[in-house]
Design a protein around this motif. Structure first.
Motif, mmCIF file in Angstrom:
data_model
loop_
_atom_site.group_PDB
_atom_site.id
_atom_site.type_symbol
_atom_site.label_atom_id
_atom_site.label_comp_id
_atom_site.label_asym_id
_atom_site.label_seq_id
_atom_site.Cartn_x
_atom_site.Cartn_y
_atom_site.Cartn_z
ATOM 1 N N THR A 72 -1.304 -31.106 -37.091
ATOM 2 C CA THR A 72 -0.636 -30.004 -36.401
ATOM 3 C C THR A 72 0.845 -30.037 -36.744
ATOM 4 O O THR A 72 1.486 -31.084 -36.665
ATOM 5 N N ILE A 73 1.342 -28.865 -37.138
ATOM 6 C CA ILE A 73 2.744 -28.729 -37.525
ATOM 7 C C ILE A 73 3.407 -27.781 -36.529
ATOM 8 O O ILE A 73 3.057 -26.597 -36.465
ATOM 9 N N HIS A 74 4.335 -28.312 -35.736
ATOM 10 C CA HIS A 74 5.074 -27.481 -34.783
ATOM 11 C C HIS A 74 6.338 -27.003 -35.481
ATOM 12 O O HIS A 74 6.969 -27.779 -36.216
ATOM 13 N N PHE A 75 6.720 -25.766 -35.252
ATOM 14 C CA PHE A 75 7.951 -25.299 -35.879
ATOM 15 C C PHE A 75 8.723 -24.354 -34.964
ATOM 16 O O PHE A 75 8.164 -23.749 -34.051
ATOM 17 N N ARG A 76 10.038 -24.304 -35.228
ATOM 18 C CA ARG A 76 10.916 -23.391 -34.475
ATOM 19 C C ARG A 76 11.235 -22.232 -35.407
ATOM 20 O O ARG A 76 11.882 -22.421 -36.440
ATOM 21 N N PRO A 77 10.722 -21.032 -35.075
ATOM 22 C CA PRO A 77 10.953 -19.904 -35.979
ATOM 23 C C PRO A 77 12.352 -19.331 -35.830
ATOM 24 O O PRO A 77 12.966 -19.436 -34.758
ATOM 25 N N GLY A 78 12.824 -18.706 -36.902
ATOM 26 C CA GLY A 78 14.156 -18.096 -36.869
ATOM 27 C C GLY A 78 14.090 -16.643 -36.450
ATOM 28 O O GLY A 78 13.088 -16.169 -35.907
ATOM 29 N N ARG A 79 15.185 -15.935 -36.744
ATOM 30 C CA ARG A 79 15.306 -14.520 -36.372
ATOM 31 C C ARG A 79 14.165 -13.691 -36.948
ATOM 32 O O ARG A 79 13.793 -13.888 -38.102
ATOM 33 N N GLY A 80 13.643 -12.771 -36.140
ATOM 34 C CA GLY A 80 12.629 -11.852 -36.652
ATOM 35 C C GLY A 80 11.217 -12.239 -36.272
ATOM 36 O O GLY A 80 10.296 -11.454 -36.461
ATOM 37 N N TRP A 81 11.034 -13.425 -35.726
ATOM 38 C CA TRP A 81 9.698 -13.860 -35.302
ATOM 39 C C TRP A 81 9.330 -13.154 -34.004
ATOM 40 O O TRP A 81 10.186 -12.987 -33.126
ATOM 41 N N ASN A 82 8.086 -12.747 -33.836
ATOM 42 C CA ASN A 82 7.620 -12.204 -32.557
ATOM 43 C C ASN A 82 6.748 -13.256 -31.891
ATOM 44 O O ASN A 82 5.926 -13.872 -32.571
ATOM 45 N N ALA A 83 6.911 -13.399 -30.583
ATOM 46 C CA ALA A 83 6.075 -14.360 -29.860
ATOM 47 C C ALA A 83 4.608 -14.032 -30.123
ATOM 48 O O ALA A 83 4.222 -12.860 -30.142
ATOM 49 N N HIS A 84 3.783 -15.067 -30.326
ATOM 50 C CA HIS A 84 2.391 -14.804 -30.668
ATOM 51 C C HIS A 84 1.530 -14.640 -29.420
ATOM 52 O O HIS A 84 1.824 -15.194 -28.364
ATOM 53 N N GLU A 85 0.451 -13.867 -29.590
ATOM 54 C CA GLU A 85 -0.590 -13.804 -28.569
ATOM 55 C C GLU A 85 -1.585 -14.899 -28.877
ATOM 56 O O GLU A 85 -1.837 -15.186 -30.079
ATOM 57 N N ALA A 86 -2.191 -15.487 -27.843
ATOM 58 C CA ALA A 86 -3.175 -16.547 -28.082
ATOM 59 C C ALA A 86 -4.281 -16.028 -28.979
ATOM 60 O O ALA A 86 -4.859 -14.966 -28.710
ATOM 61 N N GLY A 87 -4.565 -16.741 -30.074
ATOM 62 C CA GLY A 87 -5.636 -16.360 -31.002
ATOM 63 C C GLY A 87 -5.125 -15.716 -32.280
ATOM 64 O O GLY A 87 -5.891 -15.560 -33.228
ATOM 65 N N GLN A 88 -3.840 -15.343 -32.321
ATOM 66 C CA GLN A 88 -3.327 -14.677 -33.531
ATOM 67 C C GLN A 88 -3.023 -15.680 -34.640
ATOM 68 O O GLN A 88 -2.979 -16.890 -34.407
ATOM 69 N N PHE A 94 -7.999 -11.121 -32.842
ATOM 70 C CA PHE A 94 -8.880 -12.126 -32.241
ATOM 71 C C PHE A 94 -8.112 -12.707 -31.043
ATOM 72 O O PHE A 94 -7.516 -13.771 -31.117
ATOM 73 N N VAL A 95 -8.065 -11.932 -29.973
ATOM 74 C CA VAL A 95 -7.233 -12.305 -28.819
ATOM 75 C C VAL A 95 -8.048 -12.176 -27.531
ATOM 76 O O VAL A 95 -9.105 -11.538 -27.522
ATOM 77 N N LEU A 96 -7.514 -12.770 -26.483
ATOM 78 C CA LEU A 96 -8.229 -12.768 -25.199
ATOM 79 C C LEU A 96 -8.422 -11.336 -24.693
ATOM 80 O O LEU A 96 -7.563 -10.475 -24.933
ATOM 81 N N PRO A 97 -9.525 -11.083 -23.974
ATOM 82 C CA PRO A 97 -9.723 -9.736 -23.429
ATOM 83 C C PRO A 97 -8.664 -9.423 -22.371
ATOM 84 O O PRO A 97 -8.123 -10.335 -21.734
ATOM 85 N N GLY A 98 -8.383 -8.140 -22.208
ATOM 86 C CA GLY A 98 -7.363 -7.715 -21.248
ATOM 87 C C GLY A 98 -7.709 -8.098 -19.814
ATOM 88 O O GLY A 98 -6.835 -8.463 -19.024
ATOM 89 N N ARG A 130 -25.736 -14.909 -22.636
ATOM 90 C CA ARG A 130 -25.863 -13.460 -22.838
ATOM 91 C C ARG A 130 -24.881 -12.664 -21.992
ATOM 92 O O ARG A 130 -24.566 -11.520 -22.305
ATOM 93 N N THR A 131 -24.443 -13.242 -20.884
ATOM 94 C CA THR A 131 -23.583 -12.486 -19.967
ATOM 95 C C THR A 131 -22.104 -12.742 -20.251
ATOM 96 O O THR A 131 -21.240 -12.244 -19.532
ATOM 97 N N ARG A 132 -21.818 -13.557 -21.251
ATOM 98 C CA ARG A 132 -20.422 -13.909 -21.530
ATOM 99 C C ARG A 132 -19.877 -13.133 -22.718
ATOM 100 O O ARG A 132 -20.595 -12.893 -23.679
ATOM 101 N N LYS A 133 -18.612 -12.812 -22.644
ATOM 102 C CA LYS A 133 -17.912 -12.273 -23.810
ATOM 103 C C LYS A 133 -17.723 -13.461 -24.767
ATOM 104 O O LYS A 133 -17.181 -14.495 -24.377
ATOM 105 N N ALA A 134 -18.217 -13.324 -25.999
ATOM 106 C CA ALA A 134 -18.197 -14.477 -26.910
ATOM 107 C C ALA A 134 -17.177 -14.293 -28.029
ATOM 108 O O ALA A 134 -16.946 -13.176 -28.517
ATOM 109 N N PHE A 135 -16.571 -15.416 -28.394
ATOM 110 C CA PHE A 135 -15.679 -15.476 -29.550
ATOM 111 C C PHE A 135 -16.223 -16.561 -30.467
ATOM 112 O O PHE A 135 -16.583 -17.646 -29.984
#
Ligand SMILES: Cc1cc2nc3c(=O)[nH]c(=O)nc-3n(C[C@H](O)[C@H](O)[C@H](O)COP(=O)(O)OP(=O)(O)OC[C@H]3O[C@@H](n4cnc5c(N)ncnc54)[C@H](O)[C@@H]3O)c2cc1C
Ligand code: FES
Length: 365
Positions: A52-68, A128-132, A230-235
Motif C-alpha cells: 500500500t502506497i499512501h500519498f499526499r496529492p497536490g493542487r487539482g486533486w479531487n477527493a475520491h469517493e469510496a470505490g473509485q 463502482f461506488v456505494l449506493p446512495g 439474493r436480497t443484497r445489492k452485490a459488488f
C-alpha cells in the motif's frame, strides 16, 4: 491569487530559460499546474506481493469517493508509464493505492516505491461506488479485487451503525489475503460487517485437488456463505473468471435488479474482456509523429505495440472504458479485440488499448 500570479511572472524572468512551472516543481514537486502529482508519505507491505502506497496529492486533486480509481504514472527507465489503481483508503482520508506485483509497472510500484517519491496522478473516477441509500450489501472479491471494496468498507462500516455488509473474499492462502487482520478486527468491532474468507488452498478435497476455487457455476457455495445473497445489492471485483461466473449466476437466477428487492450486481474489472481468437494477421504499425514502426501481432493492442517500441502513448484504464488512449488513424484497418470487428476510416479516433492492427496501420502519433 494575483500575488501568486505576480510571483510567477517574476519567476518567469528569473528562471528563463527554465519554465517557471518547472522551476517551482523543482522546489516543490506538488506545485505543477500542468501535471497533477502526489508525494508518497507512507509505504506498507501488505502481503509478499502487495504494497500500500499512501500519498499526499497536490493542487487539482479531487477527493475520491469510496470505490473509485485513479491513473497513476511512474517513470521507469526514463519513460512515464500509466496504470489505473483503485483507491483503497476510506473516502475523506488522504488517498492510498494497494498494488499487487504482476507486471512491469505494478512490480516497480510495489517493490521500489519509497517515502518522498513523486507519483504522477490523474483525478479519481469510476462508478463502482456505494449506493446512495443504505442497503444490505454483498461484496464478492478475490485477490487485488478487494482494494476498491476495502475503501467502501473502511468508509461505510465505522460511520453507519445501520450498515449491513457481508464480504466474501477469496485468496490462495491466509498469507495472501489482503487486509486480513484489519478486516477481522473491523468485523469484531462492528456488528454490521461479516467477513467470510475463502482460502482456495484449504478447499482441496484430495491430494490431487490442491485447491478448489469458489464455485459460482451453481448457488451452493454462495448459499453456504451468504444465505440471503439474493436480497443484497452485490459488488464484485477480481479475476475475469470470477466476474464472468458471477454475472452468469446473477442472470441465471434472475437477480438482475428487476426483482422486488431491487438487488443487483455491479462489477469492476481490472482488465478488458477480449473475445478469444479475435486476433487476425496483424501488420506493420507506423507511429508517424514519433517516427517509429513495429511489426505487431493481430492480438497485440496498438497501445502495447507503441509502448513496446518506445512511443509515448496516451492511456488510462487500458481496458476500453476511459477513452484516454484515442489516437487518430491515418491509414489502414484495425480489429476491435472485444468484438472482432474490423474497422477504420482515415481520421477515425482509435482506442489503442482494445484495437490491434488488421494489416498495415499508420497512426498520427
Ligand atoms: C479500474 C482499475 C482499477 C485497478 N485497480 C488495481 C488495484 O487496486 N491494484 C492492482 O494491483 N491493480 C489494479 N488494477 C490493474 C492495474 O491497472 C494494472 O493493470 C496491473 O497493475 C498490471 O500492470 P503491469 O504494468 O504491472 O502489468 P502489465 O505488464 O501491463 O500487464 C500484465 C497483464 O496482467 C493483466 N492484469 C491486470 N490486472 C490484473 C490482476 N489484478 N490480476 C491478474 N492479471 C491482471 C493485464 O490485463 C495484462 O494482461 C486496476 C485496473 C483497473 C482498470
Ligand atoms: S486507455 Fe482507457 S479506453 Fe483505452
Amino acid at each position: 491569487m494575483s500575488q501568486l500570479r505576480a510571483l510567477r511572472r517574476m519567476a518567469s524572468v528569473l528562471t528563463t530559460p527554465l519554465d517557471p512551472e518547472d522551476f517551482f516543481a523543482l522546489v516543490n514537486p506538488l506545485s505543477s499546474a500542468r501535471q497533477l502529482r502526489g508525494v508518497v508519505t507512507r509505504v506498507e507491505r501488505e502481503t509478499a506481493d502487495s504494497t500500500t502506497i499512501h500519498f499526499r496529492p497536490g493542487r487539482g486533486w479531487n477527493a475520491h469517493e469510496a470505490g473509485q480509481w485513479a491513473r497513476i504514472g511512474v517513470e521507469i527507465d526514463g519513460v512515464r508509464q500509466w496504470r489505473s489503481y483503485s483507491l483503497s483508503a476510506a473516502a475523506g482520508h488522504d488517498p492510498a493505492i494497494t498494488v499487487t506485483a504482476i507486471g512491469t509497472v505494478s512490480t516497480a510500484l510495489a517493490r521500489n516505491t519509497r517515502v518522498g517519491d513523486v507519483l504522477f496522478l490523474d483525478v479519481p473516477q469510476g462508478d463502482f461506488v456505494l449506493p446512495g441509500h443504505p442497503r444490505p450489501l454483498l461484496m464478492l472479491t478475490a485477490g487485488s479485487g478487494l482494494t476498491p471494496v476495502m475503501s467502501m468498507i473502511r468508509t461505510l462500516v465505522p460511520r453507519r451503525p445501520d450498515a449491513d455488509v457481508v464480504l466474501v473474499h477469496c485468496a490462495r492462502t491466509r498469507e495472501d489475503a489482503l487486509f486480513h487482520d484489519e478486516l477481522l478486527e473491523l468485523a469484531d468491532q462492528f456488528p454490521g460487517l461479516t467477513v467470510k474468507h475463502w482460502f482456495t488452498r484449504e478447499h482441496g478435497t484430495s491430494a490431487e485437488d490442491a485447491g478448489r476455487r469458489l464455485d459460482l457455476s451453481s448457488t451452493t457455495d454462495l448459499e453456504a456463505l451468504c444465505p440471503d445473497w439474493r436480497t443484497r445489492k452485490a459488488f464484485a471485483c477480481g479475476p475475469a473468471e470470477l466476474l464472468d461466473d458471477a454475472e452468469a449466476l446473477w442472470e441465471r437466477e434472475g437477480v438482475d435488479g428487476t426483482d422486488d428487492t431491487g438487488a443487483d450486481l455491479t462489477i469492476e474489472r481490472f482488465a478488458p474482456v477480449l473475445l478469444p481468437g479475435t486476433g487476425g494477421e496483424g501488420g506493420v504499425v507506423v507511429f508517424e509523429k514519433s517516427d517509429k514502426e513495429v511489426e505487431a501481432g493481430g492480438d497485440v493492442p496498438l497501445l502495447d505495440a507503441g509502448e513496446g517500441c518506445g512511443v509515448v502513448m496516451p492511456s488510462g484504464c487500458r481496458m476500453g472504458i476511459c477513452r484516454s488512449c484515442l489516437t487518430p488513424l491515418v491509414a489502414g484497418k484495425v480489429r476491435d479485440l472485444r468484438t472482432g470487428e474490423v474497422h477504420g476510416d482515415e481520421g477515425e479516433l482509435i482506442q489503442t488499448c482494445v484495437n490491434a492492427a488488421a494489416g498495415p496501420v499508420h497512426l498520427d502519433i
